[in-house]
Design an enzyme around this catalytic site. Structure first.
Site, PDB file in Angstrom:
ATOM      1  N   GLN A 128      35.925  39.949  41.895  1.00  0.00           N
ATOM      2  CA  GLN A 128      36.946  38.909  42.060  1.00  0.00           C
ATOM      3  C   GLN A 128      37.060  38.492  43.518  1.00  0.00           C
ATOM      4  OE1 GLN A 128      40.724  39.711  40.136  1.00  0.00           O
ATOM      5  NE2 GLN A 128      41.870  38.686  41.740  1.00  0.00           N
ATOM      6  N   GLY A 129      36.800  37.231  43.811  1.00  0.00           N
ATOM      7  CA  GLY A 129      36.875  36.705  45.167  1.00  0.00           C
ATOM      8  C   GLY A 129      38.139  35.897  45.381  1.00  0.00           C
ATOM      9  N   GLU A 246      46.252  39.664  34.525  1.00  0.00           N
ATOM     10  CA  GLU A 246      46.014  40.902  35.263  1.00  0.00           C
ATOM     11  C   GLU A 246      47.264  41.765  35.294  1.00  0.00           C
ATOM     12  OE1 GLU A 246      44.341  42.411  39.625  1.00  0.00           O
ATOM     13  OE2 GLU A 246      44.784  40.292  39.296  1.00  0.00           O
TER      14      GLU A 246
END
Length: 402
Positions: A128-129, A246
Site C-alpha cells: 500500500q503506497g 481497513e
C-alpha cells in the site's frame, strides 16, 4: 440485535470447524503463533491462502460474480471467528481485503478480469503506497506526483511505512494529478507494477528487529493509463472507502479473545512469587477480567456493524470506533503477555523467522521471545490505518456530532 445463529448458520459453522481441523496444518499454525508482526511472512500466509483458494473460500468477503464466495455477513463473521479460535494466520489483507474491494467497486471490467484472479491465485502480492515522509495523518498533503504523458502516467515521489514492499510485486498508490484544486480533489488512485526501473525499496527495521516496513522511492515510474482506478481526482473518495474497510473490514475481537485464552492457560504454570500460580492471583485475574470485558464490548460493536452490512447499509464511521478500541486492546493484551513472562522476554533474538528449522534457538523461553517482539510491534497499532487522534476526531464529528 439478534445474534443467535440459525440452524443453517450452525451447520455452516460446523463445516468451517471441520475444514480447519483437517486443513490447518501444524506448520501453518506454528508460523502464525510465532509471527510477531501484523502480517505473517509470505511463506506462511500464501500457503494458507492457497489452501483456502483450493476450497473456494479465499475471497470470502468478495461478491460471487467477482470470484468470491458470496457469503452473507454472518457467514463471514463465523468464518473469521472460527479461524481466529483455531489459531489460523491472518490473510494477506492488502490484496484480498483492501485493493480487491476497490477494484470490484470502482474498477473497470478489464481491471477486474486482470487483477482479481491473480490475487486469488497468489500471482500478485500487494503493498500500500499511501503515507509519505511529510504526509502521514494529514494524508491529503501527499506530494507524490503523477503526470499524464500520452497513454501513461509518470510517477515521482516517495512512500513510507510500506508494509511488505520488499515482498510485493504490485503497489496501489495515491498520487497527485492536479495541484491547482483543493488538495483532496487533486488525488488519483493507481495500480503500480513494482518490477520496473525507477522503483527502489529501502528497509526500515522495527524496535524488535523485524523487517516489515519500508520506504519506497519512485523515479519516473510509468503506469499505463488503464491502471488508473476510477477517474482522475477520485482518489480521495476511493481512499476513504478503502480506509473504512481497513478499519472495520475485519473482526478483531475473536483473535483478541483467542490470545487472552492462551495467556490465561499459560498463567496456570507461572509462579506468583508467593507459593501459588499466577492464574490465582487476584490482581492478575482482575486485569484479565477487565481486558476480557473490553474485548467482549468490542465484539458487540463489531456485530452491530455486521448487522448494518447485513441490511445492505455501509459500515459507516463507526468503523473508527472499532479501530480505536481494537488498537488499544491489542496493545493491552500484548503488554499482559509480556508481564506474564517477565524477564524471560528480555532476551530477544532479532533473527527471523521464529519458527521452522532455521528459527533461532530460544535463550530461555520461546513463547516469551515472541511475546516481547509482538509487544514492540504492536506499538504501531495506534498509528497505522489512522492514528488514535484521527479516529477520535472522526468519532467526535461524524458519530457524536460534536
Amino acid at each position: 440485535m439478534d445474534i443467535e445463529l440459525t440452524p443453517e448458520e450452525e451447520s455452516f459453522r460446523e463445516e468451517v470447524r471441520d475444514f480447519l481441523k483437517n486443513n490447518l496444518t501444524d506448520r501453518i499454525r506454528e508460523g502464525a503463533a510465532s509471527s510477531p508482526t501484523v502480517f505473517v511472512e509470505p511463506d506462511i500466509g500464501q500457503d494458507w491462502n492457497a489452501v483456502l483458494n483450493e476450497q473456494g473460500w479465499l475471497g470470502y468477503q468478495w461478491p460471487k460474480e467477482d470470484g468470491g464466495t458470496g457469503w452473507t455477513p454472518v457467514q463471514r463473521y463465523i468464518f473469521e471467528k472460527e479461524c481466529a479460535l483455531a489459531g489460523a494466520p491472518n490473510l494477506t489483507v492488502l490484496g484480498l481485503k483492501l485493493v480487491a474491494p476497490v477494484i470490484f467497486n470502482f474498477g473497470t471490467q478489464e481491471q477486474k478480469d486482470k487483477y482479481l484472479p491473480r490475487i486469488l491465485a497468489g500471482d500478485d502480492y500487494w503493498c500500500q503506497g499511501f503515507s509519505e515522509p511529510n504526509a502521514g495523518s494529514d494524508l491529503a498533503s501527499l506530494q507524490t506526483r503523477a503526470v499524464k504523458q500520452g497513454d501513461k502516467y509518470v510517477l515521482n515521489g516517495s512512500k513510507i511505512w510500506t508494509t511488505h514492499a520488499h515482498w510485493a510485486n504490485k503497489m496501489f498508490v495515491l498520487a497527485r494529478t492536479d495541484a491547482t484544486v483543493k488538495k483532496q480533489a487533486g488525488i488519483s488512485f493507481f495500480l503500480v507494477d513494482m518490477d520496473q526501473p525507477g522503483i527502489s525499496v529501502r528497509p526500515i527495521l522495527t524496535l524488535a528487529g523485524d523487517h516489515e516496513v519500508n520506504q519506497v522511492f519512485m523515479e519516473d515510474v510509468e503506469v499505463p493509463a488503464d491502471d488508473l482506478v476510477g477517474e482522475e481526482g477520485q482518489g480521495w473518495t476511493i481512499a476513504k472507502f478503502l480506509l473504512e474497510n481497513e478499519r472495520g473490514g475485519s473482526c478483531h475481537a475473536p483473535k483478541l479473545l483467542f490470545d487472552l485464552d492462551q495467556i490465561e492457560e499459560m498463567s496456570k504454570d507461572v509462579p506468583d512469587g508467593r507459593g501459588g500460580k499466577l492464574v490465582d492471583d487476584l490482581d492478575w485475574r482482575r486485569r484479565m477480567a477487565r481486558l476480557r470485558l473490553g474485548v467482549q464490548s468490542l465484539e458487540v460493536i463489531e456485530l452491530k456493524i455486521l448487522s448494518r452490512i447485513a441490511k445492505g447499509q455501509k459500515p459507516g464511521p463507526q468503523t473508527s470506533l472499532t479501530k480505536l478500541l481494537a488498537s488499544n486492546l491489542r496493545q493491552d493484551v500484548d503488554l499482559l503477555a509480556v508481564d506474564l513472562f517477565g524477564p524471560a522476554g528480555l532476551q530477544l533474538p532479532t533473527a527471523r523467522p521464529l519458527y521452522g528449522e532455521n528459527a533461532p534457538a530460544p535463550f530461555r523461553c520461546e513463547k516469551a521471545q515472541v511475546a516481547a517482539a509482538r509487544y514492540l510491534n504492536s506499538r504501531a497499532w495506534t498509528i497505522f490505518g489512522g492514528t488514535d487522534e484521527v479516529q477520535r476526531t472522526i468519532i467526535a464529528k461524524t458519530v457524536l456530532g460534536l
